[in-house]
Design a protein around this motif. Structure first.
Motif, PDB file in Angstrom:
ATOM      1  N   MET A   1      44.808  30.372  44.434  1.00 45.70           N
ATOM      2  CA  MET A   1      45.882  29.377  44.331  1.00 45.70           C
ATOM      3  C   MET A   1      46.124  29.001  42.873  1.00 45.70           C
ATOM      4  O   MET A   1      45.186  28.890  42.093  1.00 45.70           O
ATOM      5  CB  MET A   1      45.514  28.137  45.145  1.00 45.70           C
ATOM      6  N   TYR A   2      47.382  28.782  42.541  1.00 48.24           N
ATOM      7  CA  TYR A   2      47.722  28.473  41.150  1.00 48.24           C
ATOM      8  C   TYR A   2      48.746  27.341  41.079  1.00 48.24           C
ATOM      9  O   TYR A   2      49.405  27.002  42.063  1.00 48.24           O
ATOM     10  CB  TYR A   2      48.285  29.706  40.440  1.00 48.24           C
ATOM     11  N   ASP A   3      48.856  26.759  39.885  1.00 48.59           N
ATOM     12  CA  ASP A   3      49.847  25.713  39.631  1.00 48.59           C
ATOM     13  C   ASP A   3      50.036  25.595  38.123  1.00 48.59           C
ATOM     14  O   ASP A   3      49.063  25.740  37.355  1.00 48.59           O
ATOM     15  CB  ASP A   3      49.392  24.368  40.203  1.00 48.59           C
ATOM     16  N   ALA A   4      51.256  25.325  37.696  1.00 52.92           N
ATOM     17  CA  ALA A   4      51.559  25.232  36.267  1.00 52.92           C
ATOM     18  C   ALA A   4      50.797  24.098  35.592  1.00 52.92           C
ATOM     19  O   ALA A   4      50.592  24.111  34.371  1.00 52.92           O
ATOM     20  CB  ALA A   4      53.060  25.046  36.062  1.00 52.92           C
TER      21      ALA A   4
ATOM     22  N   THR B   1      48.208  51.359  47.668  1.00 52.14           N
ATOM     23  CA  THR B   1      47.155  52.199  48.247  1.00 52.14           C
ATOM     24  C   THR B   1      46.965  51.933  49.737  1.00 52.14           C
ATOM     25  O   THR B   1      45.977  52.373  50.323  1.00 52.14           O
ATOM     26  CB  THR B   1      45.817  51.953  47.514  1.00 52.14           C
ATOM     27  N   ARG B   2      47.931  51.210  50.324  1.00 51.09           N
ATOM     28  CA  ARG B   2      47.907  50.912  51.767  1.00 51.09           C
ATOM     29  C   ARG B   2      46.597  50.261  52.200  1.00 51.09           C
ATOM     30  O   ARG B   2      46.013  50.605  53.218  1.00 51.09           O
ATOM     31  CB  ARG B   2      48.164  52.183  52.571  1.00 51.09           C
ATOM     32  N   ASN B   3      46.135  49.328  51.370  1.00 48.10           N
ATOM     33  CA  ASN B   3      44.947  48.513  51.672  1.00 48.10           C
ATOM     34  C   ASN B   3      43.657  49.328  51.744  1.00 48.10           C
ATOM     35  O   ASN B   3      42.677  48.905  52.349  1.00 48.10           O
ATOM     36  CB  ASN B   3      45.144  47.740  52.983  1.00 48.10           C
ATOM     37  N   THR B   4      43.668  50.507  51.109  1.00 48.51           N
ATOM     38  CA  THR B   4      42.486  51.359  51.123  1.00 48.51           C
ATOM     39  C   THR B   4      41.272  50.650  50.531  1.00 48.51           C
ATOM     40  O   THR B   4      40.142  50.822  50.990  1.00 48.51           O
ATOM     41  CB  THR B   4      42.749  52.655  50.324  1.00 48.51           C
ATOM     42  N   PHE B   5      41.508  49.826  49.485  1.00 52.46           N
ATOM     43  CA  PHE B   5      40.407  49.147  48.811  1.00 52.46           C
ATOM     44  C   PHE B   5      40.341  47.664  49.165  1.00 52.46           C
ATOM     45  O   PHE B   5      39.670  46.887  48.499  1.00 52.46           O
ATOM     46  CB  PHE B   5      40.565  49.297  47.289  1.00 52.46           C
ATOM     47  N   GLY B   6      41.049  47.281  50.227  1.00 55.11           N
ATOM     48  CA  GLY B   6      41.099  45.870  50.608  1.00 55.11           C
ATOM     49  C   GLY B   6      39.741  45.266  50.869  1.00 55.11           C
ATOM     50  O   GLY B   6      39.456  44.127  50.471  1.00 55.11           O
ATOM     51  N   GLY B   7      38.866  46.017  51.520  1.00 53.47           N
ATOM     52  CA  GLY B   7      37.543  45.497  51.825  1.00 53.47           C
ATOM     53  C   GLY B   7      36.715  45.245  50.593  1.00 53.47           C
ATOM     54  O   GLY B   7      35.878  44.342  50.556  1.00 53.47           O
ATOM     55  N   VAL B   8      36.923  46.048  49.545  1.00 52.21           N
ATOM     56  CA  VAL B   8      36.173  45.904  48.302  1.00 52.21           C
ATOM     57  C   VAL B   8      36.767  44.792  47.436  1.00 52.21           C
ATOM     58  O   VAL B   8      36.050  43.988  46.846  1.00 52.21           O
ATOM     59  CB  VAL B   8      36.176  47.235  47.510  1.00 52.21           C
ATOM     60  N   MET B   9      38.088  44.727  47.385  1.00 56.64           N
ATOM     61  CA  MET B   9      38.764  43.771  46.507  1.00 56.64           C
ATOM     62  C   MET B   9      38.730  42.353  47.045  1.00 56.64           C
ATOM     63  O   MET B   9      38.742  41.387  46.293  1.00 56.64           O
ATOM     64  CB  MET B   9      40.214  44.211  46.284  1.00 56.64           C
ATOM     65  N   GLY B  10      38.697  42.184  48.364  1.00 61.24           N
ATOM     66  CA  GLY B  10      38.693  40.850  48.944  1.00 61.24           C
ATOM     67  C   GLY B  10      39.936  40.071  48.556  1.00 61.24           C
ATOM     68  O   GLY B  10      41.047  40.598  48.541  1.00 61.24           O
ATOM     69  N   ALA B  11      39.738  38.795  48.169  1.00 57.50           N
ATOM     70  CA  ALA B  11      40.869  37.943  47.795  1.00 57.50           C
ATOM     71  C   ALA B  11      41.576  38.436  46.541  1.00 57.50           C
ATOM     72  O   ALA B  11      42.730  38.084  46.300  1.00 57.50           O
ATOM     73  CB  ALA B  11      40.388  36.510  47.586  1.00 57.50           C
ATOM     74  N   ALA B  12      40.881  39.266  45.732  1.00 59.89           N
ATOM     75  CA  ALA B  12      41.498  39.798  44.515  1.00 59.89           C
ATOM     76  C   ALA B  12      42.630  40.771  44.841  1.00 59.89           C
ATOM     77  O   ALA B  12      43.416  41.120  43.968  1.00 59.89           O
ATOM     78  CB  ALA B  12      40.450  40.493  43.654  1.00 59.89           C
ATOM     79  N   GLY B  13      42.699  41.207  46.097  1.00 59.17           N
ATOM     80  CA  GLY B  13      43.760  42.117  46.507  1.00 59.17           C
ATOM     81  C   GLY B  13      44.815  41.456  47.363  1.00 59.17           C
ATOM     82  O   GLY B  13      45.623  42.140  47.996  1.00 59.17           O
ATOM     83  N   VAL B  14      44.829  40.121  47.393  1.00 55.93           N
ATOM     84  CA  VAL B  14      45.801  39.364  48.192  1.00 55.93           C
ATOM     85  C   VAL B  14      46.719  38.597  47.250  1.00 55.93           C
ATOM     86  O   VAL B  14      46.262  37.958  46.301  1.00 55.93           O
ATOM     87  CB  VAL B  14      45.093  38.377  49.151  1.00 55.93           C
ATOM     88  N   ARG B  15      48.022  38.663  47.511  1.00 53.28           N
ATOM     89  CA  ARG B  15      48.988  37.984  46.650  1.00 53.28           C
ATOM     90  C   ARG B  15      48.681  36.495  46.555  1.00 53.28           C
ATOM     91  O   ARG B  15      48.524  35.827  47.573  1.00 53.28           O
ATOM     92  CB  ARG B  15      50.406  38.203  47.204  1.00 53.28           C
ATOM     93  N   PRO B  16      48.588  35.929  45.345  1.00 53.09           N
ATOM     94  CA  PRO B  16      48.268  34.502  45.184  1.00 53.09           C
ATOM     95  C   PRO B  16      49.402  33.618  45.679  1.00 53.09           C
ATOM     96  O   PRO B  16      50.543  34.053  45.787  1.00 53.09           O
ATOM     97  CB  PRO B  16      48.054  34.361  43.677  1.00 53.09           C
ATOM     98  N   LEU B  17      49.063  32.365  45.957  1.00 54.93           N
ATOM     99  CA  LEU B  17      50.057  31.400  46.430  1.00 54.93           C
ATOM    100  C   LEU B  17      50.002  30.133  45.578  1.00 54.93           C
ATOM    101  O   LEU B  17      48.933  29.749  45.082  1.00 54.93           O
ATOM    102  CB  LEU B  17      49.787  31.007  47.886  1.00 54.93           C
ATOM    103  N   PRO B  18      51.144  29.454  45.426  1.00 56.39           N
ATOM    104  CA  PRO B  18      51.120  28.139  44.760  1.00 56.39           C
ATOM    105  C   PRO B  18      50.249  27.164  45.559  1.00 56.39           C
ATOM    106  O   PRO B  18      50.256  27.185  46.798  1.00 56.39           O
ATOM    107  CB  PRO B  18      52.591  27.705  44.782  1.00 56.39           C
ATOM    108  N   ALA B  19      49.512  26.331  44.872  1.00 60.49           N
ATOM    109  CA  ALA B  19      48.653  25.357  45.546  1.00 60.49           C
ATOM    110  C   ALA B  19      49.466  24.445  46.458  1.00 60.49           C
ATOM    111  O   ALA B  19      49.009  24.066  47.549  1.00 60.49           O
ATOM    112  CB  ALA B  19      47.889  24.535  44.516  1.00 60.49           C
TER     113      ALA B  19
END
Length: 291
Positions: free
Chosen positions: A210-213, A235-253
């Motif tokens: 989560m982010y905010d200015a 990569t069609r989520n090939t590395f999703g299990g390894v990346m975890g939250a680092a592979g999920v689009r961030p959201l505004p807080a």
């Protein structure tokens, strides 16, 4: 229609304060519980002055690791939120006194030493005035006591106070730089709360980064996470299990906070709340405000 009452444990924090803000906007009675009481506003907003909505929040001081200090603030609450957690663990007294470095704390976090069971397994009594940390981690802020045990005990007290709904701010996943226990303790909390307090509607929000200015450090980190999410998509989520939250689009807080408040009022929402549903709930709230 009666006014809803909300208690946010961790309400002085980055996401907790925003949950308070959106609840106040709905006319709810809001109580924030944290060690500091009222936030140091420059750490959660772009100003060092309290915003107008903050005057409508009752800011209380308590220790989430000592249930007796906060149980009175749960009485008559319709909804209770747990919005606390740690990314890294350390002997906080040792760090403050120079006896342990944050690096040593990180090394300790990656060890495979046996970890204490949750407070329900240890038969920690409700409303206890004792620190819920077991003796072996008395001076340690660990994933177990902060990300798991504090949530389980808060849920236990909320259920005893007959709260209608309970929100636990969990996470979409871990990350390669974090120990597996960061996310496993959150999932353990979700499982224990769901199984032990079935009469209380429990919601487990799993937001991404989560982010905010107002918190500038979150912007470049969000950009990096966004790159990871784009790579994950390619990569069609090939590395999703390894990346975890680092592979999920961030959201505004604010998006996550608004979704939490919307979900609390929607009796159909329960259990894990993943990123697509978080966005859907926030959009639903936004459309209501337009009417």
């Amino acid at each position: 229609m009666s006014v809803k009452r909300l208690t946010v444990c961790g309400g002085s924090g980055f996401i907790g304060s925003r949950i308070c803000k959106f609840a106040v906007a709905r006319g709810w009675e809001v109580t924030s519980v944290s060690r500091s009481g009222e936030p140091k506003w420059s750490t959660v907003t772009s100003s060092d002055k309290a915003p107008q909505w903050a005057r409508k929040v009752s800011w209380k001081q308590a220790d989430v690791l000592r249930p007796a200090t906060y149980v009175s603030f749960l009485q008559n609450a319709d909804y209770v939120v747990h919005s606390m957690g740690i990314l890294l663990e350390a002997d906080y007294k040792g760090v403050l006194q120079g006896r342990e470095s944050p690096v040593a704390g990180l090394r300790k976090a990656f060890t495979c030493a046996p970890q204490p069971g949750n407070p329900l397994e240890r038969s920690v009594p409700a409303g206890t005035n004792q620190d819920i940390r077991p003796p072996e981690t008395r001076d340690q802020l660990t994933y177990e006591n902060m990300n798991r045990d504090s949530a389980i005990m808060l849920a236990k007290e909320a259920a005893s106070a007959n709260a209608q709904a309970f929100v636990f701010l969990s996470a979409a996943g871990g990350a390669p730089v974090l120990p597996a226990r960061y996310i496993s303790t959150k999932r353990e909390a979700e499982s224990a709360i769901a199984s032990e307090f079935p009469r209380m509607r429990s919601l487990f929000f799993r937001p991404p980064f989560m982010y905010d200015a107002s918190r500038l450090i979150t912007l470049p980190m969000a950009a990096l996470t966004g790159v990871g999410a784009f790579f994950n998509t390619l990569t069609r989520n090939t590395f999703g299990g390894v990346m975890g939250a680092a592979g999920v689009r961030p959201l505004p807080a604010d998006t996550v906070a608004e979704a939490v408040v919307e979900a609390l009022q929607d009796a159909e929402v329960r259990g894990p709340v993943e990123v697509p549903e978080i966005e859907e709930l926030a959009n639903k709230s936004w459309r209501k405000n337009l009417l």
